[in-house]
Design an enzyme around this catalytic site. Sequence first.
Site, PDB file in Angstrom:
ATOM      1  N   PHE A  17       0.866  -1.190   0.000  1.00  0.00           N
ATOM      2  CA  PHE A  17       0.000   0.000   0.000  1.00  0.00           C
ATOM      3  C   PHE A  17       0.899   1.234   0.000  1.00  0.00           C
ATOM      4  O   PHE A  17       1.376   1.675   1.040  1.00  0.00           O
ATOM      5  CB  PHE A  17      -0.903  -0.015   1.237  1.00  0.00           C
TER       6      PHE A  17
ATOM      7  N   ASP B 294      -1.555   6.494   6.411  1.00  0.00           N
ATOM      8  CA  ASP B 294      -1.563   5.243   7.153  1.00  0.00           C
ATOM      9  C   ASP B 294      -0.202   4.931   7.768  1.00  0.00           C
ATOM     10  O   ASP B 294       0.838   5.099   7.132  1.00  0.00           O
ATOM     11  CB  ASP B 294      -1.976   4.120   6.201  1.00  0.00           C
TER      12      ASP B 294
ATOM     13  N   ASN C 170      -3.768  12.093  -4.530  1.00  0.00           N
ATOM     14  CA  ASN C 170      -2.802  11.078  -4.109  1.00  0.00           C
ATOM     15  C   ASN C 170      -2.634  10.038  -5.204  1.00  0.00           C
ATOM     16  O   ASN C 170      -3.615   9.628  -5.840  1.00  0.00           O
ATOM     17  CB  ASN C 170      -3.272  10.366  -2.830  1.00  0.00           C
TER      18      ASN C 170
ATOM     19  N   PHE D  96     -11.189   7.827  -1.577  1.00  0.00           N
ATOM     20  CA  PHE D  96     -10.643   6.685  -0.853  1.00  0.00           C
ATOM     21  C   PHE D  96     -10.271   5.535  -1.782  1.00  0.00           C
ATOM     22  O   PHE D  96     -11.105   5.058  -2.561  1.00  0.00           O
ATOM     23  CB  PHE D  96     -11.662   6.182   0.173  1.00  0.00           C
TER      24      PHE D  96
END
EC number: 5.4.99.27
Length: 349
Positions: A27, A80, A129, A329
């Site tokens: 990720f 994250d 992003n 998201f």
Amino acid sequence: MTEFDNLTWLHGKPQGSGLLKANPEDFVVVEDLGFTPDGEGEHILLRILKNGCNTRFVADVLAKFLKIHAREVSFAGQKDKHAVTEQWLCARVPGKEMPDFSAFQLEGCKVLEYARHKRKLRLGALKGNAFTLVLREISDRRDVETRLQAIRDGGVPNYFGAQRFGIGGSNLQGALRWAQSNAPVRDRNKRSFWLSAARSALFNQIVHQRLKKPDFNQVVDGDALQLAGRGSWFVATSEELPELQRRVDEKELMITASLPGSGEWGTQRAALAFEQDAIAQETVLQSLLLREKVEASRRAMLLYPQQLSWNWWDDVTVELRFWLPAGSFATSVVRELINTMGDYAHIAE
């Protein structure tokens, strides 16, 4: 209220399962500010690579290194802890010489570049992003491949991800408890998390109900439409519907859904009636947003991942690359591909 895992899928419920984030390297997120530092000013923008550190912790350590108060370090968004992320932090250091950032030491964290800037970096002040995700243990490659093609053409629902609601829905539960009491919440972080969760849940519910309609992307009288990539919107009138529909079909315009709160929602007539009916049962959360004077806004109903590409490493592992605008998201893309093994709520925005 419909839980995130049961919200309507745009391309139908996935047939197979898979694993998201078997390790942090699966990720990868790279922030896209959409601008370059000014090269002068009382602030310093730092591009930081981190793995195993959450954003707030890094900001606090940076503040100590610079010998400034923690509130003088800002960022555009939380990233994250259990991921590889590149993000920008901003430190206000008026009258100080440029520090030697080669002396900044934090395990799992590295300063990649830095420059002076005139303005504070505020929450949400980024263009988007870029994501690189690896999905593993995929049980149905053919289904995922078909879905990737469909997403490239038709996008995905622009749902707020489960992480917005906290682990086990804790932020949403906090909002409900707060709404049912008259006790003030003095913790600013809790207030922010709970109000965001409340409004996001209502938005998701409106989109969920609209996607149940076969003609969900058909412009109706009173819809609030948004130019793709813009924040402002305008109201559709019945006389304009054919032309507006053409522009929606060409992805020039986006149908939006309400982020409920105080003030006008933005829709009118048939579209407003639909949105009000979609969340008519959620009186507690709506009352909280009105009580706390959270201003109503709009958000695009659909999300079109940009620069979407994928590469199958083998029959059970695929690498995805795509870019999303700020506030969207990656998990809302993944949920259209596989039934994910693991908890979305552990993945920060």
